[in-house]
Design a protein around this motif. Structure first.
Motif, PDB file in Angstrom:
ATOM      1  N   ILE A  54       3.052   2.495  -5.304  1.00  0.00           N
ATOM      2  CA  ILE A  54       2.708   1.407  -4.550  1.00  0.00           C
ATOM      3  C   ILE A  54       3.807   0.306  -4.397  1.00  0.00           C
ATOM      4  N   PHE A  62       0.984   1.383  -0.048  1.00  0.00           N
ATOM      5  CA  PHE A  62      -0.391   1.122   0.959  1.00  0.00           C
ATOM      6  C   PHE A  62      -0.031   1.306   2.090  1.00  0.00           C
ATOM      7  N   CYS A  65       0.837   5.007   3.265  1.00  0.00           N
ATOM      8  CA  CYS A  65      -0.323   5.495   3.227  1.00  0.00           C
ATOM      9  C   CYS A  65      -1.179   5.732   4.562  1.00  0.00           C
ATOM     10  N   LYS A  66      -1.494   4.323   5.107  1.00  0.00           N
ATOM     11  CA  LYS A  66      -1.969   3.913   6.216  1.00  0.00           C
ATOM     12  C   LYS A  66      -1.422   4.665   7.633  1.00  0.00           C
ATOM     13  N   ASP A  87      -7.259  -2.913  -6.379  1.00  0.00           N
ATOM     14  CA  ASP A  87      -6.096  -2.031  -5.894  1.00  0.00           C
ATOM     15  C   ASP A  87      -6.427  -0.608  -5.883  1.00  0.00           C
ATOM     16  N   GLY A  91      -6.769   1.329  -2.481  1.00  0.00           N
ATOM     17  CA  GLY A  91      -5.808   2.808  -2.102  1.00  0.00           C
ATOM     18  C   GLY A  91      -6.997   3.610  -1.629  1.00  0.00           C
ATOM     19  N   LEU A  94      -7.902   3.074   1.917  1.00  0.00           N
ATOM     20  CA  LEU A  94      -6.934   3.582   2.732  1.00  0.00           C
ATOM     21  C   LEU A  94      -6.584   4.950   2.958  1.00  0.00           C
ATOM     22  N   TYR A  99      -6.155   8.266  -7.452  1.00  0.00           N
ATOM     23  CA  TYR A  99      -5.269   7.096  -7.881  1.00  0.00           C
ATOM     24  C   TYR A  99      -5.007   7.153  -9.390  1.00  0.00           C
TER      25      TYR A  99
END
Length: 228
Positions: A54, A62, A65-66, A87, A91, A94, A99
């Motif tokens: 991250i 993040f 990832c998007k 968080d 995650g 998104l 995780y």
């Protein structure tokens, strides 16, 4: 199946440990220390899975990832020193599939990678049949599309360069004689010298810098792949 896992992590120690564990288990690994560098691979030769940190310099995990989720359902595992519930929720919302909080056990990460691949195996098999992806080291050849990628970048190759690279990608570590390669690429009707093979190898080495095409002295050539 030789899965290709891309890892985006700026900590050298974690890079080395994760790479070692994944390669030992048979995965092809691409490592990046920033999301900006990883984008080049995403745009040219998307891997089968992403492992994202991250807290990265520049674009964070993040945001990356998007970007991936707008275009693909490729599996994503987030690894982060952030262990707050918010968080983890962010995650997952998104689009990440898992995780993992730092510090983590490399064996646990490997177990989660295996579990994700097992879950999506039917989808990957379908995609594999469509594209006929052949991978050896960082050389990837898509047979149906006749496209070649080296180190994550698509290469412009001639027909004979493509055919020779396909042979090596399908048979990593196997030594081929010049006569074999001449027959496979040029065919029975070619009456020229086997120097044509040497010239073609020379052009490929110049074009695909650092490709591990080894000369087998007095015999021919092979594509070295220590991961297989």
């Amino acid at each position: 199946m030789n899965y290709h896992v891309a890892v985006v992590e700026d900590d050298p120690n974690i890079q080395n440990i994760v790479t070692a564990y994944l390669k030992k288990d048979g995965y092809t690994v691409s490592m990046f220390d920033s999301a900006e560098k990883a984008l080049q691979l995403w745009e040219t030769s998307p891997p089968d899975m992403w492992i994202l940190d991250i807290m990265l310099p520049g674009m964070d995990g993040f945001e990356f990832c998007k970007k991936i989720r707008r275009e693909s359902e490729v599996p994503i595992i987030i690894i982060s020193a952030k262990d707050e519930e918010i968080d983890k929720i962010l995650g997952l919302e998104l689009g990440s599939d898992d995780y993992l909080t730092k510090p983590f056990s490399p064996r646990e990460l490997l177990a989660r990678v295996k579990r994700l691949f097992k879950r999506i195996q039917p989808i990957l098999d379908e995609d594999e049949n469509k594209s006929q992806k052949i991978a050896a080291q960082q050389l990837i050849v898509y047979k149906n599309d006749r496209r070649v990628f080296w180190l994550g970048k698509e290469q412009e190759v001639t027909t004979k360069e493509y055919e020779l690279l396909l042979i090596f990608a399908e048979h990593p570590n196997r030594a081929f004689s010049r006569e074999e390669l001449l027959l496979k690429v040029w065919g029975h009707d070619y009456y020229g010298s086997d120097r044509a093979v040497d010239d073609l190898i020379k052009r490929i080495r110049k074009k695909l810098v650092d490709i591990p095409l080894e000369t087998v002295w007095g015999f021919g050539y092979r594509l070295r792949d220590e991961e297989k």
